[in-house]
Scaffold this active site. Structure first.
Site, PDB file in Angstrom:
ATOM      1  N   LEU A 145     -19.161  19.396  -4.126  1.00 34.43           N
ATOM      2  CA  LEU A 145     -18.003  19.102  -3.258  1.00 34.43           C
ATOM      3  C   LEU A 145     -17.411  20.361  -2.641  1.00 34.43           C
ATOM      4  O   LEU A 145     -16.657  20.290  -1.689  1.00 34.43           O
ATOM      5  CB  LEU A 145     -16.925  18.348  -4.037  1.00 34.43           C
ATOM      6  CG  LEU A 145     -17.189  16.863  -4.294  1.00 34.43           C
ATOM      7  CD1 LEU A 145     -16.027  16.250  -5.057  1.00 34.43           C
ATOM      8  CD2 LEU A 145     -17.433  16.104  -3.000  1.00 34.43           C
ATOM      9  N   ASP A 147     -28.158  15.906  -5.180  1.00 32.64           N
ATOM     10  CA  ASP A 147     -27.969  17.360  -5.048  1.00 32.64           C
ATOM     11  C   ASP A 147     -27.390  17.663  -3.664  1.00 32.64           C
ATOM     12  O   ASP A 147     -27.791  18.644  -3.008  1.00 32.64           O
ATOM     13  CB  ASP A 147     -29.266  18.136  -5.300  1.00 32.64           C
ATOM     14  CG  ASP A 147     -29.003  19.641  -5.468  1.00 32.64           C
ATOM     15  OD1 ASP A 147     -27.817  20.048  -5.507  1.00 32.64           O
ATOM     16  OD2 ASP A 147     -29.980  20.408  -5.554  1.00 32.64           O
ATOM     17  N   PHE A 169     -29.519  28.094   0.055  1.00 27.09           N
ATOM     18  CA  PHE A 169     -30.324  26.935  -0.334  1.00 27.09           C
ATOM     19  C   PHE A 169     -29.479  25.674  -0.249  1.00 27.09           C
ATOM     20  O   PHE A 169     -28.308  25.690  -0.633  1.00 27.09           O
ATOM     21  CB  PHE A 169     -30.770  27.072  -1.800  1.00 27.09           C
ATOM     22  CG  PHE A 169     -31.815  28.128  -2.047  1.00 27.09           C
ATOM     23  CD1 PHE A 169     -33.159  27.833  -1.877  1.00 27.09           C
ATOM     24  CD2 PHE A 169     -31.457  29.400  -2.494  1.00 27.09           C
ATOM     25  CE1 PHE A 169     -34.136  28.794  -2.150  1.00 27.09           C
ATOM     26  CE2 PHE A 169     -32.420  30.358  -2.761  1.00 27.09           C
ATOM     27  CZ  PHE A 169     -33.772  30.055  -2.587  1.00 27.09           C
TER      28      PHE A 169
HETATM   29  O1  DOR Z   1     -30.424  23.834  -3.009  1.00 33.12           O
HETATM   30  C1  DOR Z   1     -29.521  23.936  -3.818  1.00 33.12           C
HETATM   31  N1  DOR Z   1     -28.242  24.090  -3.434  1.00 33.12           N
HETATM   32  N2  DOR Z   1     -29.816  23.922  -5.127  1.00 33.12           N
HETATM   33  C2  DOR Z   1     -28.908  24.202  -6.064  1.00 33.12           C
HETATM   34  O2  DOR Z   1     -29.252  24.208  -7.207  1.00 33.12           O
HETATM   35  C3  DOR Z   1     -27.513  24.539  -5.691  1.00 33.12           C
HETATM   36  C4  DOR Z   1     -27.173  23.990  -4.364  1.00 33.12           C
HETATM   37  C5  DOR Z   1     -25.929  24.597  -3.782  1.00 33.12           C
HETATM   38  O3  DOR Z   1     -24.923  24.697  -4.491  1.00 33.12           O
HETATM   39  O4  DOR Z   1     -25.926  24.881  -2.587  1.00 33.12           O
HETATM   40 ZN    ZN Z   2     -29.479  22.958  -9.102  1.00 26.42          ZN
END
Ligand code: DOR
Ligand code: ZN
Length: 417
Positions: free
Chosen positions: A60, A292, A310
């Protein structure tokens, strides 16, 4: 004060049409005869009514990273996606690693969330992987699980202490399972191989065996991990696993132009892994589907690939992605997908006998699905602040159109009004 949903289809032997009366937060009546008593009437027009989805893995971003997402925007995106409850991950600033911080987040959620949100507290102090957080006190403050999601705990002694504490507090540990050395500096499969997950998982399962803790593997991504989870379950360890919609739908073979929108942790894997994940989900080795949901700003995702963060934003797209990409193609049944979005996550959160079949007396936490509706994924219509999904521009079929929490409408799609 009541709501009647008319002409809906239900997952029952006689699927259609049913009328459902909702009053005081519960399903008061389910009948094929006309019902009286509701003040608001919604014509369900044959759409499928199911218990709402539950997400075990949502970012969030509030407090600390409100330009990526806020509690308000993220929970509205979740409601739009058909979710009636989500679990917020602890990579916020500040990190919820103390009872005080957990209570502060719960207060923010109470004021700003449009659907119920459970708090996953940090497994280690500052999520630094060095000192286990006080699980008992975190549970007393309201946390439902511990995790250092975003990074894995590297030190086996620390992990064992975390698991011991979790066991003592009757909390599950949600593991972002990653060996830092094997992952170091990696971005996609070629530099961030599946062995980073597998090596860490082997090590972590040893600690689970030693402590007897409840262990939930986040975003499983490889065929070998599926085998390890199957073996752990067969051995009687208290292990569950989740898979994301993007790991179920995308593989390295499918992507021709790699860019930041495909940058996600764990990375997208080869097709053989994707097929093993689908098979693992079908067989129940993988318990549930979790998003996720990882929203980021457009500016961050426009950075050079090495610097872009990521993550894929997806909580409002998960059902249409799964329905279009796996159910309509015949790869997996609608029932198994619903089970993985509805009953299995409830079970992991401690509901002993969740059901897909709705009946009188059930809580009115509901999602109405339009399985025929086709919509294009567009940044302008996404309610999450993070528009970072490789599915932009795709036409997807099967969308949630109405979401109710405790009998209150928290999302209603335009097509219904
Ligand atoms: O791709 C991801 N983004 N993997 C994760 O484990 C954390 C997440 C993030 O918080 O952006
Ligand atoms: Zn993760």
């Amino acid at each position: 004060m009541g709501i009647i949903l008319q002409n809906v289809s239900l997952l029952r032997t006689d699927p259609y049409p049913w009328n459902v009366l909702i009053e005081k937060g519960v399903i008061r009546a389910v009948s094929q005869e006309p019902l009286a008593g509701g003040e608001a009437v919604v014509d369900g027009a044959g759409r499928l009514l199911v218990p709402g989805f539950v997400d075990l893995h949502t970012h969030l971003r509030e407090p600390g990273f409100e330009d990526k997402e806020t509690i308000a925007s993220g929970t509205l995106a979740a409601a739009k996606g058909g979710y009636i409850k989500i679990c917020a991950m602890p990579n916020t600033d500040p990190v919820p690693d103390s009872p005080k911080r957990v209570k502060e987040i719960l207060k923010l959620l109470q004021d700003r969330a449009s659907i119920p949100v459970e708090v996953v507290a940090a497994a280690t102090v500052s999520r630094a992987g060095r000192v286990a957080s006080p699980a008992g006190a975190l549970r007393a403050a309201g946390a439902i699980a511990l995790s250092d999601d975003g990074s894995g705990i590297q030190d086996l002694t620390v992990l064992t202490e975390v698991l011991k504490q979790c066991k003592g507090a009757s909390l599950p540990y949600f593991s972002h399972c990653e060996d830092r050395e094997l992952a170091a500096g990696g971005i996609f499969q070629d530099t961030f191989p599946g062995e980073a997950e597998v090596k860490a998982l082997k090590r972590e399962l040893e600690a689970v065996r030693k402590t007897g803790a409840r262990y939930h593997l986040c975003h499983i991504s490889t065929a070998e991990s599926v085998e390890l989870v199957a073996a752990a379950k067969a051995e009687g360890l208290k292990v569950t696993a989740e898979v994301t919609p993007h790991h179920l739908l995308l593989s390295t073979e499918m992507v021709s132009e790699w860019g930041p929108l495909y940058k996600v942790n764990p990375p997208l894997r080869p097709e053989a892994d994707r097929i093993a994940l689908i098979q693992g989900l079908k067989e129940g080795i993988i318990d549930c589907i979790a998003t996720d949901h990882a929203p980021h700003t457009a500016a961050e995702k426009a950075l050079p690939i090495e610097e872009a963060p990521f993550g894929i934003s997806g909580i409002e797209l998960s059902f249409p992605m799964l329905y279009s990409g796996l159910v309509l193609t015949g790869e997996i049944s609608l029932r198994r997908v619903l089970d993985a979005l509805i009953t299995k996550p409830r079970k992991i959160l401690g509901n002993p006998q969740p059901r897909l079949e709705l009946a009188e007396g059930d809580p009115a936490d509901l999602t109405l699905l339009d399985l025929a509706l086709i919509q294009e994924v567009r940044a302008e219509t996404m309610v999450s602040r993070g528009k970072n999904t490789p599915f932009l521009g795709q036409k997807l079929q099967g969308w949630p159109v109405l979401t109710l929490v405790s009998g209150r409408i928290v999302w209603q799609a335009e097509v219904l009004s």
